[in-house]
Design an enzyme around this catalytic site. Structure first.
Site, short mmCIF file in Angstrom:
data_model
loop_
_atom_site.label_atom_id
_atom_site.label_comp_id
_atom_site.label_asym_id
_atom_site.label_seq_id
_atom_site.Cartn_x
_atom_site.Cartn_y
_atom_site.Cartn_z
CG ASN A 1 -0.41 0.00 2.50
OD1 ASN A 1 0.73 -0.41 2.68
ND2 ASN A 1 -1.15 0.47 3.48
N PRO B 1 9.89 -7.07 -1.09
CG PRO B 1 9.93 -6.30 -3.31
CD PRO B 1 10.70 -7.16 -2.31
N GLY C 1 2.86 -5.16 7.56
CA GLY C 1 1.83 -5.89 6.82
C GLY C 1 0.68 -6.24 7.74
CD GLU D 1 5.48 0.11 12.66
OE1 GLU D 1 4.33 0.57 12.67
OE2 GLU D 1 6.33 0.42 13.49
CB CYS E 1 -1.69 0.71 8.51
SG CYS E 1 -0.45 2.01 8.51
CD GLU F 1 -6.09 -2.85 8.28
OE1 GLU F 1 -5.77 -4.02 8.02
OE2 GLU F 1 -5.26 -1.97 8.55
CD GLU G 1 8.92 0.65 10.23
OE1 GLU G 1 8.12 1.27 9.52
OE2 GLU G 1 9.40 -0.45 9.92
P1 NAP Z 1 0.52 -8.86 4.04
O1 NAP Z 1 -0.32 -9.71 3.19
O2 NAP Z 1 0.68 -9.20 5.47
O3 NAP Z 1 1.95 -8.80 3.32
C1 NAP Z 1 3.00 -7.99 3.79
C2 NAP Z 1 4.32 -8.54 3.27
O4 NAP Z 1 4.57 -9.82 3.87
C3 NAP Z 1 4.35 -8.78 1.77
O5 NAP Z 1 5.64 -8.52 1.29
C4 NAP Z 1 4.01 -10.27 1.69
O6 NAP Z 1 4.43 -10.85 0.48
C5 NAP Z 1 4.83 -10.78 2.85
N1 NAP Z 1 4.43 -12.10 3.33
C6 NAP Z 1 3.25 -12.75 3.22
N2 NAP Z 1 3.32 -13.97 3.80
C7 NAP Z 1 4.57 -14.09 4.31
C8 NAP Z 1 5.26 -15.09 5.04
N3 NAP Z 1 4.66 -16.23 5.38
N4 NAP Z 1 6.54 -14.88 5.40
C9 NAP Z 1 7.16 -13.74 5.08
N5 NAP Z 1 6.57 -12.73 4.38
C10 NAP Z 1 5.29 -12.90 4.01
O7 NAP Z 1 0.03 -7.34 4.01
P2 NAP Z 1 -0.37 -6.45 2.77
O8 NAP Z 1 -1.70 -6.91 2.28
O9 NAP Z 1 0.77 -6.37 1.79
O10 NAP Z 1 -0.49 -5.00 3.44
C11 NAP Z 1 -1.65 -4.53 4.04
C12 NAP Z 1 -1.55 -4.64 5.55
O11 NAP Z 1 -0.39 -3.92 5.99
C13 NAP Z 1 -2.72 -3.98 6.25
O12 NAP Z 1 -3.15 -4.80 7.31
C14 NAP Z 1 -2.12 -2.68 6.78
O13 NAP Z 1 -2.78 -2.17 7.90
C15 NAP Z 1 -0.72 -3.08 7.08
N6 NAP Z 1 0.17 -1.91 7.13
C16 NAP Z 1 0.64 -1.49 8.34
C17 NAP Z 1 1.45 -0.35 8.42
C18 NAP Z 1 1.95 0.16 9.75
O14 NAP Z 1 2.75 1.08 9.76
N7 NAP Z 1 1.50 -0.39 10.86
C19 NAP Z 1 1.80 0.33 7.24
C20 NAP Z 1 1.32 -0.13 6.03
C21 NAP Z 1 0.50 -1.27 5.98
P3 NAP Z 1 3.37 -11.01 -0.72
O15 NAP Z 1 2.83 -9.69 -1.05
O16 NAP Z 1 4.21 -11.53 -1.79
O17 NAP Z 1 2.29 -11.92 -0.22
#
Ligand code: NAP
Length: 475
Positions: free
Chosen positions: A150, A174, A226, A248, A282, A379, A456
């Protein structure tokens, strides 16, 4: 077509198995490029590269690290427009927002350039008086930086800059939806001449490389942004080698508007907090609590503002809001709205998928939402502003805290006492008082409860990549 390969030993590499995956523009559904689908053999080489460069980077003069980070900031800003266009094409946000994300990312390099020369320990008096006790901060070691789609540019910068400032080499992984902007950042960083192996990139299926990366004993830090569900997997994976973890994660942010607030300011705040990046943030508010006396005024003004939002391909000059990231995201938003309507909420504006190409959901205001509805529980990650009504301060603080998440909360009030009580009572890592966008480079960003571990940004951001070593000398 744009291409992303793995980057290690200071060079680009195709994957050993020759597999690739394609990347789509969410506004047009056109394929815009592809990236290496790396395997564990590639991962081994990537980690090896970071390990080889680790010792000399850790020992490099902090001033030199600072100069390189400053140069990185400059190189990013010199390429701001190209980076922003690619970011919009790959992720969907409007070009104006993409430019601002690139500038936000660059500022982390600038901030941590300064921080690199301000990393120091402490001395403390010994209780017996016959010892000299001091601490020194040392780089934690090779760090895996796992980032979401995002904010695919800024989230890498927010991790990479403090890691490099601390003296750690990094492996960046990424999200699969957005590998191209990550590769483009690496191309820009090549102009800075970081020593080979300092920054490394791996792209591919997380089921294959994720657990292997997190569970590798050469990795001493995993910094993850994530979802909370994947965050749990990371924590479990890191347990094998007692690897340090920063998380995060997701949020469920309340946005509380009291009767005494300026309705105009509050509505402008919702527009900034909720509709940026089509609500895929997020820290976006997920529950807008409005005190009964201003509920009608907030709904009217918000509906008026949302009706005028221009939705379209982020590359179009007049588009203010772009698409969602993919079909599943649109489905989830539609499902949350359907659940609310079925249970008695009313759609004031929007409430529909835009048919045709691209993954668009129309900006929506929905009134009469209850705490038990999916919109308020999970969310939503989409452009939907759910309005809930409250009567009393104590009641709303209690309802706001009724969530496993604790990332960000917002309060609009002109009453100083109430603002102070809110900052104390709300169980969230960030509280914005009359401030809808508190994610500043210089501030510690992070969540309580299921929203994460660690911080962070700001001085605390660099501490995540350092360990404290303590020395006692008897005399
Ligand atoms: P996600 O599905 O959890 O993925 C995040 C990252 O983790 C991606 O690079 C993903 O790769 C990787 N990943 C997935 N499964 C993994 C595993 N088993 N081992 C290691 N890495 C793995 O999250 P997203 O859909 O990309 O992002 C949205 C989420 O991020 C939302 O919940 C949002 O609130 C949160 N977020 C939080 C913040 C903060 O500062 N707190 C900031 C931004 C976003 P793939 O994409 O290749 O699956």
């Amino acid at each position: 077509m744009i291409d992303a390969q793995c980057y290690y030993e200071g060079r680009w590499h195709e994957g050993r198995q020759g597999r690739r995956f394609s990347v789509e523009n969410p506004a047009t559904n056109a394929t815009i490029g592809s990236a290496v689908a790396a395997g564990v053999e590639d991962l081994d080489l990537v980690i090896q590269s970071a390990v080889r460069a680790g010792a000399s980077w850790a020992e490099s003069p902090p001033e030199r690290r600072g100069r390189l980070l400053q140069a990185a900031c400059q190189a990013i800003m010199e390429n701001q427009e190209d980076l922003a266009r690619l970011l919009t094409t790959e992720e969907g946000k409007s070009l104006r927002e993409a430019r601002s994300e690139v500038a936000y990312g660059a500022r982390f390099f600038e901030y941590y350039a300064g921080e690199s020369v301000r990393i120091f320990g402490d001395t403390m008096p010994s209780a017996s008086g016959s010892r000299s006790i001091w601490t020194v901060k040392v780089p934690i070691g090779v760090s895996a930086l796992i980032t979401p789609w995002n904010y695919p540019f800024a989230m890498i910068c927010r991790k990479m800059a403090p890691a490099l400032a601390a003296g750690c080499t990094v492996v960046v992984k990424p999200a699969e939806q957005t590998p191209l902007i990550a590769a483009q950042l690496f191309r820009v960083l090549e102009k800075v001449n970081l020593p080979p192996g300092t920054v490394n990139l791996i792209t591919g299926d997380p089921e294959i490389i994720g657990p292997a990366l997190v569970g590798d004993s050469r990795i001493r830090k995993v910094s993850f942004t994530g979802s909370t569900s994947v965050g749990r997997l990371i924590l479990r994976g890191a347990a094998a080698n007692i690897t340090s973890v920063s998380l995060e994660l997701g949020g469920n942010a309340p946005f509380i508007i009291f009767d005494d607030a300026s309705v105009e300011d509050a509505v402008n705040g919702i527009m900034a907090c909720k509709f940026r990046n089509a609500g895929q943030i997020c820290v976006a508010t997920n529950r807008i609590y409005v005190q009964r006396g201003v509920a009608a005024a907030v709904q009217d003004r918000l509906s008026e503002a949302v009706q005028h939002l221009r939705v379209g391909n982020g590359l179009d000059d007049d588009a203010q809001m772009g698409p969602l990231i993919n079909r599943e995201a649109v489905k989830k938003v539609a499902q949350h709205v359907a659940d609310a309507v079925q249970r008695g909420a009313t759609v004031a504006v929007g409430g529909e998928v835009r048919e045709g190409v691209g993954f668009f959901y129309m900006p929506t205001v929905i009134a009469g939402v209850q705490d038990t509805m999916q919109l308020a529980q999970e969310e939503t990650f989409g452009p939907v502003a759910p309005l809930l009504i409250f009567d009393a301060e104590e009641e709303v603080f209690g309802r706001a805290n009724q969530t496993p998440y604790g990332l960000a909360a917002y309060v609009y009030t002109r009453d100083l006492g109430r603002a102070m009580r809110a900052s104390k009572t709300l169980e969230f890592g960030m509280v914005g008082i009359n401030d809808p966008v508190p994610s500043l480079v210089e501030a510690p960003i992070g969540g309580l409860k299921a929203s994460g571990l660690g911080r962070e940004g700001g001085h605390e951001g660099v501490l995540e990549f350092l360990e404290t070593k303590y020395v006692s000398t008897r005399f």
